[in-house]
Design a protein around this motif. Structure first.
Motif, PDB file in Angstrom:
ATOM      1  N   ASP A 109       1.124  -0.629   0.502  1.00 33.90           N
ATOM      2  CA  ASP A 109      -0.116   0.628  -0.217  1.00 33.90           C
ATOM      3  C   ASP A 109       0.689   1.617   0.192  1.00 33.90           C
ATOM      4  O   ASP A 109       0.817   2.198  -0.673  1.00 33.90           O
ATOM      5  N   ALA A 110       1.571   0.690   0.520  1.00 38.40           N
ATOM      6  CA  ALA A 110       3.181   2.458   0.735  1.00 38.40           C
ATOM      7  C   ALA A 110       3.539   2.929  -0.470  1.00 38.40           C
ATOM      8  O   ALA A 110       3.369   3.994  -0.364  1.00 38.40           O
ATOM      9  N   ALA A 111       3.703   1.775  -1.302  1.00 41.74           N
ATOM     10  CA  ALA A 111       4.260   1.182  -2.867  1.00 41.74           C
ATOM     11  C   ALA A 111       3.475   2.551  -3.687  1.00 41.74           C
ATOM     12  O   ALA A 111       3.793   3.191  -4.248  1.00 41.74           O
ATOM     13  N   ILE A 112       2.111   1.684  -3.277  1.00 39.52           N
ATOM     14  CA  ILE A 112       1.730   1.967  -4.967  1.00 39.52           C
ATOM     15  C   ILE A 112       0.931   3.244  -4.465  1.00 39.52           C
ATOM     16  O   ILE A 112       1.229   3.936  -5.364  1.00 39.52           O
ATOM     17  N   GLY A 113       1.213   3.624  -3.198  1.00 45.25           N
ATOM     18  CA  GLY A 113       0.428   5.264  -2.814  1.00 45.25           C
ATOM     19  C   GLY A 113       1.483   6.427  -3.110  1.00 45.25           C
ATOM     20  O   GLY A 113       1.385   7.434  -3.244  1.00 45.25           O
ATOM     21  N   GLY A 114       2.890   6.003  -2.154  1.00 42.79           N
ATOM     22  CA  GLY A 114       3.978   6.756  -3.024  1.00 42.79           C
ATOM     23  C   GLY A 114       4.264   6.944  -4.098  1.00 42.79           C
ATOM     24  O   GLY A 114       3.919   8.180  -4.692  1.00 42.79           O
ATOM     25  N   ALA A 115       3.743   5.721  -5.661  1.00 42.91           N
ATOM     26  CA  ALA A 115       4.094   5.696  -6.640  1.00 42.91           C
ATOM     27  C   ALA A 115       3.171   6.704  -7.048  1.00 42.91           C
ATOM     28  O   ALA A 115       3.437   7.405  -7.980  1.00 42.91           O
ATOM     29  N   LEU A 116       1.981   6.762  -6.753  1.00 46.18           N
ATOM     30  CA  LEU A 116       0.834   7.521  -8.022  1.00 46.18           C
ATOM     31  C   LEU A 116       1.155   9.221  -7.204  1.00 46.18           C
ATOM     32  O   LEU A 116       0.703  10.299  -7.691  1.00 46.18           O
TER      33      LEU A 116
ATOM     34  N   ASN B  22       8.451  11.049 -11.768  1.00 44.32           N
ATOM     35  CA  ASN B  22       8.151   9.677 -12.365  1.00 44.32           C
ATOM     36  C   ASN B  22       9.380   8.273 -12.074  1.00 44.32           C
ATOM     37  O   ASN B  22       8.954   7.181 -12.395  1.00 44.32           O
ATOM     38  N   ALA B  23      10.507   8.583 -12.224  1.00 40.05           N
ATOM     39  CA  ALA B  23      11.583   7.550 -11.780  1.00 40.05           C
ATOM     40  C   ALA B  23      11.572   7.569 -10.550  1.00 40.05           C
ATOM     41  O   ALA B  23      11.854   5.880 -10.249  1.00 40.05           O
ATOM     42  N   THR B  24      11.021   7.904  -9.533  1.00 39.62           N
ATOM     43  CA  THR B  24      10.962   7.637  -8.391  1.00 39.62           C
ATOM     44  C   THR B  24       9.655   6.367  -8.004  1.00 39.62           C
ATOM     45  O   THR B  24       9.281   6.466  -7.712  1.00 39.62           O
ATOM     46  N   ALA B  25       8.372   7.294  -8.838  1.00 37.46           N
ATOM     47  CA  ALA B  25       7.480   6.648  -9.135  1.00 37.46           C
ATOM     48  C   ALA B  25       7.356   4.842  -9.419  1.00 37.46           C
ATOM     49  O   ALA B  25       6.969   3.928  -9.208  1.00 37.46           O
ATOM     50  N   LEU B  26       8.728   4.597 -10.708  1.00 36.23           N
ATOM     51  CA  LEU B  26       9.133   3.854 -11.380  1.00 36.23           C
ATOM     52  C   LEU B  26       9.993   2.680 -10.384  1.00 36.23           C
ATOM     53  O   LEU B  26       9.273   1.191  -9.718  1.00 36.23           O
ATOM     54  N   ILE B  27      10.532   2.876  -9.322  1.00 36.81           N
ATOM     55  CA  ILE B  27      11.221   2.468  -8.337  1.00 36.81           C
ATOM     56  C   ILE B  27       9.749   2.205  -7.803  1.00 36.81           C
ATOM     57  O   ILE B  27      10.326   0.771  -6.933  1.00 36.81           O
ATOM     58  N   LEU B  28       9.055   2.554  -6.971  1.00 38.10           N
ATOM     59  CA  LEU B  28       8.172   2.625  -6.291  1.00 38.10           C
ATOM     60  C   LEU B  28       7.691   1.497  -6.934  1.00 38.10           C
ATOM     61  O   LEU B  28       6.695   0.696  -5.893  1.00 38.10           O
ATOM     62  N   VAL B  29       6.867   0.806  -7.748  1.00 40.00           N
ATOM     63  CA  VAL B  29       6.518  -0.155  -8.904  1.00 40.00           C
ATOM     64  C   VAL B  29       7.243  -1.366  -7.961  1.00 40.00           C
ATOM     65  O   VAL B  29       6.989  -2.379  -7.954  1.00 40.00           O
ATOM     66  N   ARG B  30       8.693  -1.137  -8.344  1.00 35.93           N
ATOM     67  CA  ARG B  30       9.370  -2.211  -8.082  1.00 35.93           C
ATOM     68  C   ARG B  30       9.621  -2.714  -6.521  1.00 35.93           C
ATOM     69  O   ARG B  30       9.203  -3.510  -6.250  1.00 35.93           O
ATOM     70  N   ALA B  31       9.354  -1.418  -5.947  1.00 35.51           N
ATOM     71  CA  ALA B  31       9.316  -1.646  -4.085  1.00 35.51           C
ATOM     72  C   ALA B  31       8.042  -2.178  -4.252  1.00 35.51           C
ATOM     73  O   ALA B  31       7.703  -3.433  -3.170  1.00 35.51           O
ATOM     74  N   ALA B  32       6.867  -2.308  -4.544  1.00 36.11           N
ATOM     75  CA  ALA B  32       5.875  -3.325  -4.566  1.00 36.11           C
ATOM     76  C   ALA B  32       5.782  -4.760  -4.799  1.00 36.11           C
ATOM     77  O   ALA B  32       5.283  -5.671  -4.383  1.00 36.11           O
ATOM     78  N   ARG B  33       6.683  -4.826  -5.691  1.00 33.48           N
ATOM     79  CA  ARG B  33       6.648  -6.354  -6.587  1.00 33.48           C
ATOM     80  C   ARG B  33       7.709  -6.854  -5.838  1.00 33.48           C
ATOM     81  O   ARG B  33       7.499  -8.308  -5.714  1.00 33.48           O
TER      82      ARG B  33
END
Ligand code: HEC
Length: 328
Positions: free
Chosen positions: A216-223, A231-242
């Motif tokens: 939840d934190a990673a997705i909320g953070g990415a959004l 955007n670069a950090t948003a992509l790292i956060l999607v990886r964090a969720a995975r």
């Protein structure tokens, strides 16, 4: 006879325990070579002292967070980043190591032990050439891993940027990571500044909720990052969720969870597709939809199975007993 200590797994995919024991040679400055075997059962077992596996796998330090409500998104993003190996580089990232491995839930980690890096459990040499060829010194100088809830050597003041600079140095020089961007550093520092001790129990049980909260934190953070153009950090956060989905998968390794594991894999692939999609306008709607579906469909099934998963002490201990121990 003491069994030999485990060293490094090749990657997360190699956690197929006991079956694959192999040796890799890790070339580092000075030509040192390290024999490696994959981590048994759970990736995080790799950096755990012998005998402490069950405690490390099923309990954690408790942490409370204190922050200004306007920083909520950045704290969330920072917490997810703190838990993701892809921030670090080289051998650390390959082994799945992340800030949280040493600073469990932002605190210390009395069970942390890696041969060659630690002198006793709870210590690490963060200038070891194992992690970085830049900073690696020939001297072995492990120190006690500090509890980040305590005031330490590094200023936590929000206005001097000392913490941001320190974290940058850690990532780039100690752990051979790529140069982090400003928003990544700012999120990590905002999270570290928020870490506090809780009243009451300092050690609590690990739960499926730990991973779900980090998803939840990673997705909320990415959004949030995407909305503000980071955007670069948003992509790292999607990886964090995975990464967190992978950690859930490890805990649901029993045959009865075949369907859940395949749903986890599908969910992870969908996240990858969202991250790789060319049309940036679709990022937030697609990620929001993914999150709604994950929460509505998969989370209840995972919760229903938690008592049969390796999150429980009983199941973990039983599974750990079955793992062949080298040297015994
Ligand atoms: C291999 C274990 C390890 C990992 C991984 C690790 N640290 Fe640390 N960290 C340490 C140790 C050991 C120290 C103490 C170093 C010293 O005193 O010289 C430390 C110190 C710190 C401090 C300073 C605390 C003080 O005294 O004020 C902060 C902040 C910190 N780490 C944050 C992080 C962040 C953020 C990450 C991820 C990017 C991270 N650490 C990854 C082991 C680790």
């Amino acid at each position: 006879m003491p069994r030999s200590r485990r060293t490094s797994p090749l990657d997360q995919g190699s956690c197929n325990i006991g079956k694959l024991i192999f040796t890799i040679l890790i070339g580092i400055a000075g030509g040192a070579a390290i024999a490696a075997s994959p981590a048994p059962l759970l990736q995080s077992i790799w950096w755990t002292a012998d005998g402490a596996e069950t405690d490390a796998a099923t309990t954690k330090a408790s942490t409370c967070l204190a922050f200004d409500p306007q920083d909520a998104d950045r704290v969330k993003a920072g917490m997810a980043l703190f838990n993701t190996p892809s921030l670090l580089g080289g051998q650390a990232a390959k082994a799945g190591l992340n800030c949280n491995s040493c600073h469990d839930n932002g605190r210390d980690n009395r069970h942390f032990y890696v041969e060659g890096l630690s002198s006793t459990p709870g210590t690490a040499d963060v200038t070891s050439s194992f992690f970085s060829i830049l900073r690696g010194n020939a001297v072995k100088d492990p120190v006690v891993i500090p509890d980040l809830a305590n005031p330490g050597k590094i200023s936590r003041a929000a206005d001097d940027q000392i913490l941001e600079r320190f974290i940058r140095t850690l990532i780039v020089e100690e752990f051979s990571g790529k140069e982090p961007n400003q928003s990544t550093l700012s999120a990590l520092a905002t999270y570290v500044r928020a870490i506090r001790k809780c009243d009451g129990a300092q050690i609590i049980d690990r739960r499926l909720d730990d991973q779900l909260q980090l998803v939840d934190a990673a997705i909320g953070g990415a959004l949030a990052m995407h909305r503000s153009g980071e955007n670069a950090t948003a992509l790292i956060l999607v990886r964090a969720a995975r990464h967190q989905l992978g950690l859930i998968d490890e805990r649901y390794s029993a045959p009865r969870f075949k369907a859940e594991r395949s749903a986890l894999l599908d969910s992870s692939r969908q996240l990858q597709d969202i991250a790789e999609a060319q049309n940036a306008d679709l990022f937030n709607p697609a990620l929001t939809l993914w999150h709604e579906q994950f929460t509505a469909n998969l989370v209840p099934r995972l919760r229903a199975g938690e008592r049969h998963s390796l999150y429980t002490r009983k199941k973990f201990r039983a599974a750990w007993k079955q793992v062949p121990k080298p040297g015994l």
